[in-house]
Scaffold this motif. Structure first.
Motif, PDB file in Angstrom:
ATOM      1  N   VAL A 159     -14.701  -0.552   0.612  1.00 30.58           N
ATOM      2  CA  VAL A 159     -13.755  -1.095   1.169  1.00 30.58           C
ATOM      3  C   VAL A 159     -13.164  -2.717   1.095  1.00 30.58           C
ATOM      4  O   VAL A 159     -12.082  -3.097   1.032  1.00 30.58           O
ATOM      5  N   HIS A 160     -14.289  -3.458   1.331  1.00 26.11           N
ATOM      6  CA  HIS A 160     -14.094  -4.857   1.185  1.00 26.11           C
ATOM      7  C   HIS A 160     -13.591  -5.118  -0.480  1.00 26.11           C
ATOM      8  O   HIS A 160     -12.818  -6.053  -0.579  1.00 26.11           O
ATOM      9  N   LEU A 161     -14.074  -4.389  -1.388  1.00 26.59           N
ATOM     10  CA  LEU A 161     -13.649  -4.672  -2.639  1.00 26.59           C
ATOM     11  C   LEU A 161     -12.239  -4.325  -2.797  1.00 26.59           C
ATOM     12  O   LEU A 161     -11.230  -5.222  -3.568  1.00 26.59           O
ATOM     13  N   ARG A 162     -11.735  -3.252  -2.276  1.00 26.69           N
ATOM     14  CA  ARG A 162     -10.091  -2.906  -2.219  1.00 26.69           C
ATOM     15  C   ARG A 162      -9.393  -3.756  -1.429  1.00 26.69           C
ATOM     16  O   ARG A 162      -8.226  -4.181  -1.959  1.00 26.69           O
ATOM     17  N   ALA A 163      -9.874  -4.295  -0.336  1.00 25.13           N
ATOM     18  CA  ALA A 163      -9.087  -5.436   0.315  1.00 25.13           C
ATOM     19  C   ALA A 163      -9.152  -6.581  -0.376  1.00 25.13           C
ATOM     20  O   ALA A 163      -7.921  -7.348  -0.382  1.00 25.13           O
ATOM     21  N   LYS A 164     -10.099  -7.157  -0.986  1.00 22.70           N
ATOM     22  CA  LYS A 164      -9.940  -8.278  -1.886  1.00 22.70           C
ATOM     23  C   LYS A 164      -9.065  -8.251  -2.819  1.00 22.70           C
ATOM     24  O   LYS A 164      -8.365  -9.136  -3.415  1.00 22.70           O
ATOM     25  N   LEU A 165      -8.894  -7.103  -3.478  1.00 26.69           N
ATOM     26  CA  LEU A 165      -8.114  -7.012  -4.696  1.00 26.69           C
ATOM     27  C   LEU A 165      -6.788  -6.630  -4.341  1.00 26.69           C
ATOM     28  O   LEU A 165      -5.586  -6.374  -5.049  1.00 26.69           O
ATOM     29  N   ALA A 166      -6.516  -6.246  -2.636  1.00 26.56           N
ATOM     30  CA  ALA A 166      -5.213  -5.777  -2.141  1.00 26.56           C
ATOM     31  C   ALA A 166      -4.801  -4.564  -2.993  1.00 26.56           C
ATOM     32  O   ALA A 166      -3.539  -4.428  -3.184  1.00 26.56           O
ATOM     33  N   LEU A 167      -5.470  -3.352  -3.238  1.00 26.99           N
ATOM     34  CA  LEU A 167      -5.276  -2.228  -3.770  1.00 26.99           C
ATOM     35  C   LEU A 167      -5.258  -1.328  -2.689  1.00 26.99           C
ATOM     36  O   LEU A 167      -5.937  -1.237  -1.659  1.00 26.99           O
ATOM     37  N   PRO A 168      -4.090  -0.182  -2.592  1.00 30.73           N
ATOM     38  CA  PRO A 168      -3.952   0.675  -1.730  1.00 30.73           C
ATOM     39  C   PRO A 168      -5.130   1.913  -1.711  1.00 30.73           C
ATOM     40  O   PRO A 168      -5.362   2.598  -1.008  1.00 30.73           O
ATOM     41  N   GLY A 169      -5.552   1.959  -3.280  1.00 31.62           N
ATOM     42  CA  GLY A 169      -6.707   3.095  -3.291  1.00 31.62           C
ATOM     43  C   GLY A 169      -7.644   2.670  -4.287  1.00 31.62           C
ATOM     44  O   GLY A 169      -7.795   1.501  -4.879  1.00 31.62           O
ATOM     45  N   GLY A 170      -8.424   3.789  -4.788  1.00 25.31           N
ATOM     46  CA  GLY A 170      -9.409   3.521  -5.466  1.00 25.31           C
ATOM     47  C   GLY A 170     -10.681   3.596  -4.977  1.00 25.31           C
ATOM     48  O   GLY A 170     -11.042   2.985  -3.857  1.00 25.31           O
ATOM     49  N   THR A 171     -11.917   4.193  -5.869  1.00 32.97           N
ATOM     50  CA  THR A 171     -12.995   4.373  -5.033  1.00 32.97           C
ATOM     51  C   THR A 171     -14.129   4.483  -6.203  1.00 32.97           C
ATOM     52  O   THR A 171     -13.795   4.517  -7.450  1.00 32.97           O
ATOM     53  N   GLY A 172     -15.217   4.317  -5.642  1.00 35.48           N
ATOM     54  CA  GLY A 172     -16.480   4.405  -6.727  1.00 35.48           C
ATOM     55  C   GLY A 172     -16.520   3.491  -7.952  1.00 35.48           C
ATOM     56  O   GLY A 172     -16.101   2.480  -8.055  1.00 35.48           O
ATOM     57  N   ALA A 173     -17.111   4.295  -8.952  1.00 32.86           N
ATOM     58  CA  ALA A 173     -17.204   3.633 -10.067  1.00 32.86           C
ATOM     59  C   ALA A 173     -15.966   2.998 -10.850  1.00 32.86           C
ATOM     60  O   ALA A 173     -16.012   2.276 -11.404  1.00 32.86           O
TER      61      ALA A 173
END
Length: 238
Positions: free
Chosen positions: A137-151
């Motif tokens: 969650v924090h990685l997505r927020a830092k990159l300002a991405l709406p989606g994406g998970t895992g590896a």
């Protein structure tokens, strides 16, 4: 070879049973103490010979010798034995390697904030699951991405390829771009992050039950990944 922790426990137990010189059951105490010393030092150690040579009675007495004199002699003998046991305990403690410990609440806040209460309640797998989800969650927020998970999310974040519109990167500015150290830092973080997501996040989320030690090490790994992500700067294009 006897387990050092168990041996130390036996020696401490013998010291406790000695009760400062007045064991509740003298024969039980003496047998316990000898077994502890034999396991700790070996049958041929001179300390064991010294233990066996301790006298617990008077060398000379008469019919008029008071019972208190016999009791005092036994007490002195037990106290000499306890001194030997205390020295052996100190030696065993010195021999033991000092092991680093992991305090869950002191891990990176992204991990500790989600895991500490679950860990304290004994929910070790769940603590790791929530910690991995928090890092995502924090990685997505830092990159300002709406989606994406895992590896895939971690792979793209640390990819050596340049950022593109809608496809940002994380960059560690302490390394000179294009240097071997820069490559190692980003490729290493990418592979490490993929491992955390695949071997830890995915398997734990699908019911793998780790031992407490494995779960603790998994939290530490996620904490390190979180720290690298948190410290990195975002490289993005509009």
């Amino acid at each position: 070879m006897a387990d050092p922790d168990k041996t130390l426990e036996l020696v401490e137990r013998a010291i406790e049973l000695g009760n400062g010189g007045d064991p509740e059951d003298f024969n039980e105490w003496r047998e316990t103490a000898r077994v502890a010393l034999r396991l700790a030092l070996g049958e041929d150690d001179p300390t064991l010979t010294r233990f066996d040579a301790i006298k617990y009675s008077l060398g000379m007495w008469t019919n008029s010798t008071p019972r208190s004199a016999f009791d005092a002699a036994r007490r002195r003998g037990v106290q000499r034995a306890l001194a030997l046991l205390s020295a052996v305990r100190t030696e065993l403690e010195v021999r033991q390697p000092s092991s680093p410990s992991v305090n869950v609440s002191a891990l990176h806040p992204w991990v500790a904030g989600m895991a500490a209460s679950l860990w304290a309640g004994g929910y070790h797998r769940q603590a790791v699951e929530e910690a991995a989800r928090s890092v995502e969650v924090h990685l997505r927020a830092k990159l300002a991405l709406p989606g994406g998970t895992g590896a895939p999310l971690v792979t793209n974040a640390f990819s050596l390829k340049d950022a593109r519109p809608g496809d940002p990167r994380l960059r560690s500015r302490e390394f000179v771009e294009g240097s071997e150290s820069w490559t190692n830092a980003h490729e290493g973080a990418m592979l490490f992050g993929r491992g955390c997501m695949m071997r830890v996040r995915n398997l734990y989320s699908h019911g793998h039950e780790p031992s407490e030690q494995e779960a603790l090490e998994a939290l530490a790994a996620l904490s390190l990944l979180a720290r690298w992500i948190d410290q990195a700067e975002v490289d993005s294009l509009p």
